[in-house]
Write an enzyme that holds these catalytic residues in place. Structure first.
Site, PDB file in Angstrom:
ATOM      1  N   LYS A 106      -7.157  17.784 -47.203  1.00  0.00           N
ATOM      2  CA  LYS A 106      -7.505  16.388 -46.902  1.00  0.00           C
ATOM      3  C   LYS A 106      -8.112  15.775 -48.147  1.00  0.00           C
ATOM      4  O   LYS A 106      -8.736  16.475 -48.946  1.00  0.00           O
ATOM      5  CB  LYS A 106      -8.523  16.324 -45.758  1.00  0.00           C
ATOM      6  CG  LYS A 106      -8.517  15.007 -45.024  1.00  0.00           C
ATOM      7  CD  LYS A 106      -7.377  14.918 -44.015  1.00  0.00           C
ATOM      8  CE  LYS A 106      -7.305  13.587 -43.326  1.00  0.00           C
ATOM      9  NZ  LYS A 106      -6.369  13.609 -42.175  1.00  0.00           N
ATOM     10  N   GLY A 218      -9.209   1.521 -31.703  1.00  0.00           N
ATOM     11  CA  GLY A 218      -8.498   1.530 -32.993  1.00  0.00           C
ATOM     12  C   GLY A 218      -7.127   0.911 -32.801  1.00  0.00           C
ATOM     13  O   GLY A 218      -6.417   1.228 -31.838  1.00  0.00           O
ATOM     14  N   TYR A 219      -6.759  -0.032 -33.693  1.00  0.00           N
ATOM     15  CA  TYR A 219      -5.461  -0.699 -33.520  1.00  0.00           C
ATOM     16  C   TYR A 219      -4.694  -0.685 -34.835  1.00  0.00           C
ATOM     17  O   TYR A 219      -4.137  -1.685 -35.276  1.00  0.00           O
ATOM     18  CB  TYR A 219      -5.662  -2.123 -32.992  1.00  0.00           C
ATOM     19  CG  TYR A 219      -4.555  -2.571 -32.062  1.00  0.00           C
ATOM     20  CD1 TYR A 219      -4.317  -1.896 -30.866  1.00  0.00           C
ATOM     21  CD2 TYR A 219      -3.740  -3.648 -32.383  1.00  0.00           C
ATOM     22  CE1 TYR A 219      -3.305  -2.294 -30.012  1.00  0.00           C
ATOM     23  CE2 TYR A 219      -2.723  -4.060 -31.524  1.00  0.00           C
ATOM     24  CZ  TYR A 219      -2.511  -3.372 -30.339  1.00  0.00           C
ATOM     25  OH  TYR A 219      -1.509  -3.767 -29.481  1.00  0.00           O
ATOM     26  N   GLY A 220      -4.712   0.491 -35.499  1.00  0.00           N
ATOM     27  CA  GLY A 220      -3.952   0.657 -36.738  1.00  0.00           C
ATOM     28  C   GLY A 220      -2.681   1.415 -36.443  1.00  0.00           C
ATOM     29  O   GLY A 220      -2.052   1.225 -35.400  1.00  0.00           O
ATOM     30  N   ASN A 221      -2.309   2.307 -37.350  1.00  0.00           N
ATOM     31  CA  ASN A 221      -1.057   3.044 -37.192  1.00  0.00           C
ATOM     32  C   ASN A 221      -1.043   3.821 -35.874  1.00  0.00           C
ATOM     33  O   ASN A 221      -0.132   3.667 -35.061  1.00  0.00           O
ATOM     34  CB  ASN A 221      -0.874   3.982 -38.393  1.00  0.00           C
ATOM     35  CG  ASN A 221       0.343   4.871 -38.247  1.00  0.00           C
ATOM     36  OD1 ASN A 221       0.284   5.900 -37.579  1.00  0.00           O
ATOM     37  ND2 ASN A 221       1.451   4.468 -38.825  1.00  0.00           N
TER      38      ASN A 221
END
Ligand code: NAD
Length: 416
Positions: A106, A218-221
């Site tokens: 990571k 969360g409203y990303g990918n």
């Protein structure tokens, strides 16, 4: 948050818990608790105003007994070494759960990408690749997208690595745009995987998507595509959120319209006809399915008692602390842990890498079928282990993964 653990300590607790149930050999347990290598770099970037700003970056490599390191890159103001290490540990176990020939890696840069111009973002991304160049490569360590990193950033990084090598080297990084060696289906893979595990959990309870309500943090990918897929399958999406707050509508949202609103205004907040809620309230809503798809450490002992969802599908890495896990298990919540439920992204990253190495590209259908096979098989295996050992799904996922890692370590003569 009162009991917000250092994520590295949280990951180690999860390993210790699984190790004690398995009666894991001391040497194997000890190796699994630590990253093999952590690189800390300072990246000087020429800003648009002519000044030089130095950014801190990291790349952590955990255990590579099953194959090269693999894992995302995060651009966020809170990126630090311990968070990066924790995320690299979780990647090892994630790859082990779904049977990928990878170890955990990571990386991240401490920055606020929302405050950088496109040019600054490109120079920072290229500078990071120059700094970590000695330890990455298709046979060594293969980064990918994570929070606030995009296919465009992957394309710049692949280009920089290829320039330094002197030849086109798409297999160094995954999550690239399809036009430069990306895989069909990579962009939607994390959410697809999460939704497959939720489908299987519902099936095991004799239910279908048509009967359930869903809230997503969360409203990303990961979050947006999860919203899209559960909506398409007939579930009612009643709440979503992003870093600025959340929205609720008991009648349900059309995820595309919410996405358009976020594109226009920068947030899901103030969506017409919705009630504004906080991210904390979203987690406690009376819904059937809760999908954390933002950051770690959001479900803690302080709020776990108030979680009313019957299924939690962790698209995010590390959203639940070990103490919260115990509470949720006692309360009968069907937990789909991150190392299982968010594995779709790394599975299709693996498919992308295989396509890059063989120079032969698959159809969307081939990707979809193979992703579904891997996710469904992993879900069934973990459920079986949880019944066999009478443990929660997270512990079962660790047991399933650690058995694979331990066997390889013994065969390679590392320990045990
Ligand atoms: P992203 O950058 O596309 O989206 C992140 C979302 O989280 C944004 O909507 C943002 O507004 C929201 N957010 C940020 N801070 C928040 C806060 N404090 N409270 C609520 N929302 C907040 O990132 P992503 O790729 O969707 O990643 C989300 C999670 O999924 C992360 O935990 C990541 O590690 C995990 N994940 C991502 C992938 C992948 O392939 N992208 C794979 C596996 C796991």
């Amino acid at each position: 948050m009162s009991d917000k653990l250092n994520p590295f300590e949280m990951a180690q607790q999860q390993i210790d818990n699984a190790a004690s149930i398995l009666g894991l050999e001391q040497g194997i347990h000890e190796i699994l608790r630590w990253p093999k290598r952590v690189l800390y770099v300072n990246i000087p970037v020429k800003m648009d105003d002519g000044s030089i700003k130095v950014f801190k970056g990291y790349r952590a490599q955990h255990v590579d007994v099953l194959g090269p390191y693999k894992g995302g890159l995060r651009y966020h103001p809170e990126v630090c070494m311990d968070e990066t290490i924790a995320l690299s540990l979780w990647m090892t176990f994630k790859c082990g759960v779904v049977g990928l020939p990878y170890g955990g890696g990571k990386g991240g840069i401490t920055c606020n990408p929302k405050e950088l111009s496109l040019g600054e973002l490109e120079r920072l991304s290229r500078g990071y690749v120059q700094a970590i160049f000695p330890i990455i490569g298709p046979e060594k360590d293969i980064p990918a997208p994570d929070v606030y990193t995009t296919p465009q950033i992957m394309a710049w990084m692949m280009d920089e690595f290829s320039m330094l090598k002197g030849y086109y080297s798409p297999g160094v990084i995954t999550g690239k745009p399809v036009a430069v060696g990306g895989s069909l289906g990579r962009n939607t893979a994390t959410a697809t995987g999460t939704v497959i595990t939720i489908r299987e959990a519902l099936k095991s309870m004799g239910k279908s998507f048509r009967e359930v309500t869903v809230a997503i943090q969360g409203y990303g990918n990961a979050g947006f595509f999860a919203a899209k897929f559960v909506h398409e399958k007939g579930a009612k999406l009643v709440a979503v959120s992003d870093s600025r707050g959340g929205i609720l509508n008991k009648e349900g949202f059309d995820p595309y319209k919410v996405f358009e609103h976020k594109e226009k205004t920068g947030s899901v907040v103030d969506y017409p006809g919705a009630t504004t809620i906080t991210n904390e309230q979203l987690l406690e809503l009376p819904v059937d399915v809760l999908i954390p798809a933002a950051l770690e450490g959001v479900i803690t002992k302080a709020n776990a008692h108030n979680v009313k969802a019957k299924i939690i599908g962790e698209a995010a890495n590390g959203p639940t602390t070990p103490e919260a896990d115990e509470i949720l298990y006692k309360n009968g919540v069907f937990m789909l842990p991150d190392i299982l439920a968010s594995a779709g992204g790394v599975i299709v990253s693996y498919f992308e890498w295989v396509q890059n190495l063989t120079n032969y590209y698959w159809t969307q259908e081939e990707v979809d079928i193979r992703l579904d096979e891997k996710m469904t098989a992993a879900f069934k295996a973990v459920l079986e282990v949880s019944k066999q050992y009478k443990v929660d799904m997270r512990t079962a996922a660790y047991l399933h993964s650690i058995k694979r890692l331990a066997e390889a370590m013994k065969l390679r003569g590392w320990a045990g």
